[in-house]
Design a protein around this motif. Structure first.
Motif, PDB file in Angstrom:
ATOM      1  N   HIS A  84       0.851  -1.193   0.000  1.00  0.00           N
ATOM      2  CA  HIS A  84       0.000   0.000   0.000  1.00  0.00           C
ATOM      3  C   HIS A  84       0.887   1.244   0.000  1.00  0.00           C
ATOM      4  O   HIS A  84       0.695   2.156   0.793  1.00  0.00           O
ATOM      5  N   GLU A  85       1.892   1.244  -0.849  1.00  0.00           N
ATOM      6  CA  GLU A  85       2.902   2.297  -0.961  1.00  0.00           C
ATOM      7  C   GLU A  85       3.712   2.399   0.321  1.00  0.00           C
ATOM      8  O   GLU A  85       4.539   1.550   0.579  1.00  0.00           O
ATOM      9  N   ASP A  86       3.456   3.394   1.184  1.00  0.00           N
ATOM     10  CA  ASP A  86       4.253   3.538   2.411  1.00  0.00           C
ATOM     11  C   ASP A  86       3.899   2.499   3.468  1.00  0.00           C
ATOM     12  O   ASP A  86       4.684   2.244   4.375  1.00  0.00           O
ATOM     13  N   ASN A  87       2.713   1.934   3.384  1.00  0.00           N
ATOM     14  CA  ASN A  87       2.280   0.910   4.337  1.00  0.00           C
ATOM     15  C   ASN A  87       2.369  -0.459   3.679  1.00  0.00           C
ATOM     16  O   ASN A  87       1.955  -0.634   2.539  1.00  0.00           O
ATOM     17  N   GLN A  88       2.871  -1.414   4.434  1.00  0.00           N
ATOM     18  CA  GLN A  88       2.989  -2.784   3.951  1.00  0.00           C
ATOM     19  C   GLN A  88       2.287  -3.707   4.943  1.00  0.00           C
ATOM     20  O   GLN A  88       2.368  -3.494   6.154  1.00  0.00           O
ATOM     21  N   THR A  89       1.627  -4.728   4.430  1.00  0.00           N
ATOM     22  CA  THR A  89       0.974  -5.724   5.278  1.00  0.00           C
ATOM     23  C   THR A  89       1.527  -7.091   4.892  1.00  0.00           C
ATOM     24  O   THR A  89       1.551  -7.445   3.714  1.00  0.00           O
ATOM     25  N   TYR A  90       1.959  -7.838   5.896  1.00  0.00           N
ATOM     26  CA  TYR A  90       2.537  -9.164   5.682  1.00  0.00           C
ATOM     27  C   TYR A  90       1.711 -10.184   6.459  1.00  0.00           C
ATOM     28  O   TYR A  90       1.301  -9.914   7.590  1.00  0.00           O
ATOM     29  N   GLY A  91       1.510 -11.333   5.869  1.00  0.00           N
ATOM     30  CA  GLY A  91       0.763 -12.398   6.527  1.00  0.00           C
ATOM     31  C   GLY A  91       1.582 -13.671   6.634  1.00  0.00           C
ATOM     32  O   GLY A  91       2.266 -14.063   5.683  1.00  0.00           O
ATOM     33  N   TYR A  92       1.549 -14.275   7.786  1.00  0.00           N
ATOM     34  CA  TYR A  92       2.209 -15.553   8.043  1.00  0.00           C
ATOM     35  C   TYR A  92       1.189 -16.526   8.615  1.00  0.00           C
ATOM     36  O   TYR A  92       0.341 -16.129   9.423  1.00  0.00           O
ATOM     37  N   THR A  93       1.280 -17.770   8.229  1.00  0.00           N
ATOM     38  CA  THR A  93       0.546 -18.834   8.907  1.00  0.00           C
ATOM     39  C   THR A  93       1.600 -19.774   9.468  1.00  0.00           C
ATOM     40  O   THR A  93       2.306 -20.454   8.722  1.00  0.00           O
ATOM     41  N   ILE A  94       1.727 -19.769  10.784  1.00  0.00           N
ATOM     42  CA  ILE A  94       2.719 -20.580  11.484  1.00  0.00           C
ATOM     43  C   ILE A  94       1.970 -21.579  12.342  1.00  0.00           C
ATOM     44  O   ILE A  94       1.205 -21.195  13.231  1.00  0.00           O
ATOM     45  N   GLU A  95       2.177 -22.866  12.070  1.00  0.00           N
ATOM     46  CA  GLU A  95       1.525 -23.952  12.809  1.00  0.00           C
ATOM     47  C   GLU A  95       0.027 -23.701  12.959  1.00  0.00           C
ATOM     48  O   GLU A  95      -0.514 -23.736  14.064  1.00  0.00           O
ATOM     49  N   ASN A  96      -0.631 -23.404  11.852  1.00  0.00           N
ATOM     50  CA  ASN A  96      -2.081 -23.188  11.762  1.00  0.00           C
ATOM     51  C   ASN A  96      -2.587 -21.958  12.503  1.00  0.00           C
ATOM     52  O   ASN A  96      -3.773 -21.835  12.775  1.00  0.00           O
ATOM     53  N   GLN A  97      -1.710 -21.040  12.842  1.00  0.00           N
ATOM     54  CA  GLN A  97      -2.133 -19.790  13.465  1.00  0.00           C
ATOM     55  C   GLN A  97      -1.714 -18.644  12.552  1.00  0.00           C
ATOM     56  O   GLN A  97      -0.573 -18.585  12.089  1.00  0.00           O
ATOM     57  N   HIS A  98      -2.662 -17.723  12.298  1.00  0.00           N
ATOM     58  CA  HIS A  98      -2.431 -16.640  11.340  1.00  0.00           C
ATOM     59  C   HIS A  98      -1.963 -15.367  12.049  1.00  0.00           C
ATOM     60  O   HIS A  98      -2.546 -14.957  13.054  1.00  0.00           O
ATOM     61  N   PHE A  99      -0.903 -14.763  11.503  1.00  0.00           N
ATOM     62  CA  PHE A  99      -0.327 -13.530  12.029  1.00  0.00           C
ATOM     63  C   PHE A  99      -0.296 -12.504  10.898  1.00  0.00           C
ATOM     64  O   PHE A  99       0.045 -12.825   9.761  1.00  0.00           O
ATOM     65  N   ASN A 102       1.796  -5.187  10.248  1.00  0.00           N
ATOM     66  CA  ASN A 102       1.641  -3.936   9.514  1.00  0.00           C
ATOM     67  C   ASN A 102       2.883  -3.088   9.741  1.00  0.00           C
ATOM     68  O   ASN A 102       3.312  -2.891  10.884  1.00  0.00           O
ATOM     69  N   GLU A 103       3.409  -2.593   8.631  1.00  0.00           N
ATOM     70  CA  GLU A 103       4.650  -1.830   8.669  1.00  0.00           C
ATOM     71  C   GLU A 103       4.438  -0.511   7.929  1.00  0.00           C
ATOM     72  O   GLU A 103       3.808  -0.472   6.876  1.00  0.00           O
ATOM     73  N   GLU A 104       4.968   0.558   8.518  1.00  0.00           N
ATOM     74  CA  GLU A 104       4.904   1.857   7.868  1.00  0.00           C
ATOM     75  C   GLU A 104       6.299   2.459   7.870  1.00  0.00           C
ATOM     76  O   GLU A 104       6.943   2.524   8.922  1.00  0.00           O
ATOM     77  N   MET A 105       6.744   2.854   6.703  1.00  0.00           N
ATOM     78  CA  MET A 105       8.081   3.442   6.569  1.00  0.00           C
ATOM     79  C   MET A 105       9.144   2.538   7.213  1.00  0.00           C
ATOM     80  O   MET A 105       9.993   2.977   7.970  1.00  0.00           O
ATOM     81  N   LYS A 106       9.042   1.243   6.942  1.00  0.00           N
ATOM     82  CA  LYS A 106       9.997   0.221   7.403  1.00  0.00           C
ATOM     83  C   LYS A 106       9.975  -0.009   8.914  1.00  0.00           C
ATOM     84  O   LYS A 106      10.876  -0.599   9.486  1.00  0.00           O
ATOM     85  N   GLU A 107       8.923   0.447   9.605  1.00  0.00           N
ATOM     86  CA  GLU A 107       8.803   0.221  11.045  1.00  0.00           C
ATOM     87  C   GLU A 107       7.508  -0.533  11.332  1.00  0.00           C
ATOM     88  O   GLU A 107       6.428  -0.129  10.895  1.00  0.00           O
ATOM     89  N   ILE A 108       7.609  -1.629  12.068  1.00  0.00           N
ATOM     90  CA  ILE A 108       6.427  -2.408  12.435  1.00  0.00           C
ATOM     91  C   ILE A 108       5.652  -1.616  13.483  1.00  0.00           C
ATOM     92  O   ILE A 108       6.195  -1.236  14.521  1.00  0.00           O
ATOM     93  N   TYR A 109       4.372  -1.343  13.219  1.00  0.00           N
ATOM     94  CA  TYR A 109       3.567  -0.569  14.156  1.00  0.00           C
ATOM     95  C   TYR A 109       2.350  -1.330  14.687  1.00  0.00           C
ATOM     96  O   TYR A 109       1.724  -0.907  15.639  1.00  0.00           O
ATOM     97  N   SER A 110       2.026  -2.479  14.064  1.00  0.00           N
ATOM     98  CA  SER A 110       0.846  -3.228  14.497  1.00  0.00           C
ATOM     99  C   SER A 110       1.024  -4.705  14.159  1.00  0.00           C
ATOM    100  O   SER A 110       1.544  -5.045  13.095  1.00  0.00           O
ATOM    101  N   ILE A 111       0.575  -5.560  15.081  1.00  0.00           N
ATOM    102  CA  ILE A 111       0.639  -7.010  14.885  1.00  0.00           C
ATOM    103  C   ILE A 111      -0.724  -7.586  15.229  1.00  0.00           C
ATOM    104  O   ILE A 111      -1.315  -7.234  16.245  1.00  0.00           O
ATOM    105  N   GLN A 112      -1.216  -8.472  14.376  1.00  0.00           N
ATOM    106  CA  GLN A 112      -2.506  -9.125  14.613  1.00  0.00           C
ATOM    107  C   GLN A 112      -2.286 -10.632  14.705  1.00  0.00           C
ATOM    108  O   GLN A 112      -1.507 -11.193  13.946  1.00  0.00           O
ATOM    109  N   VAL A 113      -3.003 -11.255  15.632  1.00  0.00           N
ATOM    110  CA  VAL A 113      -2.897 -12.702  15.836  1.00  0.00           C
ATOM    111  C   VAL A 113      -4.300 -13.281  15.910  1.00  0.00           C
ATOM    112  O   VAL A 113      -5.129 -12.824  16.698  1.00  0.00           O
ATOM    113  N   GLU A 114      -4.556 -14.299  15.104  1.00  0.00           N
ATOM    114  CA  GLU A 114      -5.853 -14.982  15.128  1.00  0.00           C
ATOM    115  C   GLU A 114      -5.887 -15.946  16.312  1.00  0.00           C
ATOM    116  O   GLU A 114      -4.930 -16.683  16.553  1.00  0.00           O
ATOM    117  N   LEU A 115      -7.014 -15.947  17.052  1.00  0.00           N
ATOM    118  CA  LEU A 115      -7.123 -16.746  18.277  1.00  0.00           C
ATOM    119  C   LEU A 115      -8.340 -17.658  18.245  1.00  0.00           C
ATOM    120  O   LEU A 115      -9.356 -17.317  17.656  1.00  0.00           O
TER     121      LEU A 115
END
Length: 161
Positions: A84-99, A102-115
């Motif tokens: 999203h230009e300056d904002n980047q969103t990355y998704g990981y699925t690690i051992e059936n859990q989704h993470f 969110n990164e802005e200007m190369k700095e991680i500012y938010s993390i989401q975890v599915e529960l």
């Protein structure tokens, strides 16, 4: 008399043996003690870490200048990436859990975890939210801990203030 002494000794030994073998019923697990995931779970230690900007059991943290390169070094390339230009969103699925990271200007500012926890379990573990409503928000000194319902699962969102 010998028979009475022998009988009393035998009864005493039998009572002792039966007393040792009686099992005390185990205390029910509290909600916070239930592990649902092999990567990240809610428990007392996890909550303390969240308040410090750390997602326990993962390389994800907001308390320092973590970069996606730090996460990739441990987890590899993400399964998903949205530019999203300056904002980047990355998704990981690690051992059936989704993470989601969110990164802005190369700095991680938010993390989401599915529960896999229910609304009632989250409230029992986390306590009363700072702000009431359908989204549970817990404001801490430097971080916001939020729980939102997405589809059929709850999602923890940890973000910098």
């Amino acid at each position: 008399m010998k028979i009475v002494n022998l009988l009393i000794t035998l009864i005493t030994v039998l009572l002792f043996i039966s007393g040792c073998s009686t099992q005390v019923p185990k205390e029910k697990n509290k909600v916070g003690d239930i592990s649902r995931h092999s990567v990240f779970n809610l428990d007392a230690e996890t909550i303390k870490n969240l308040e410090k900007g750390i997602i326990k059991g993962t390389p994800l943290r907001l308390d320092n200048d973590s970069k996606m390169s730090d996460v990739e070094r441990i987890w590899g390339k993400p399964n998903e990436h949205f530019d999203h230009e300056d904002n980047q969103t990355y998704g990981y699925t690690i051992e059936n859990q989704h993470f989601i990271i969110n990164e802005e200007m190369k700095e991680i500012y938010s993390i989401q975890v599915e529960l896999d926890y229910s609304k009632d379990e989250i409230l029992e573990i986390m306590g009363k939210p700072t702000e009431p409503g359908n989204i549970f928000i817990y404001e801490k000194e430097n971080y916001s801990i939020q729980f939102e319902k997405f589809h059929n699962k709850w999602r923890l969102i940890l973000s910098k203030k």
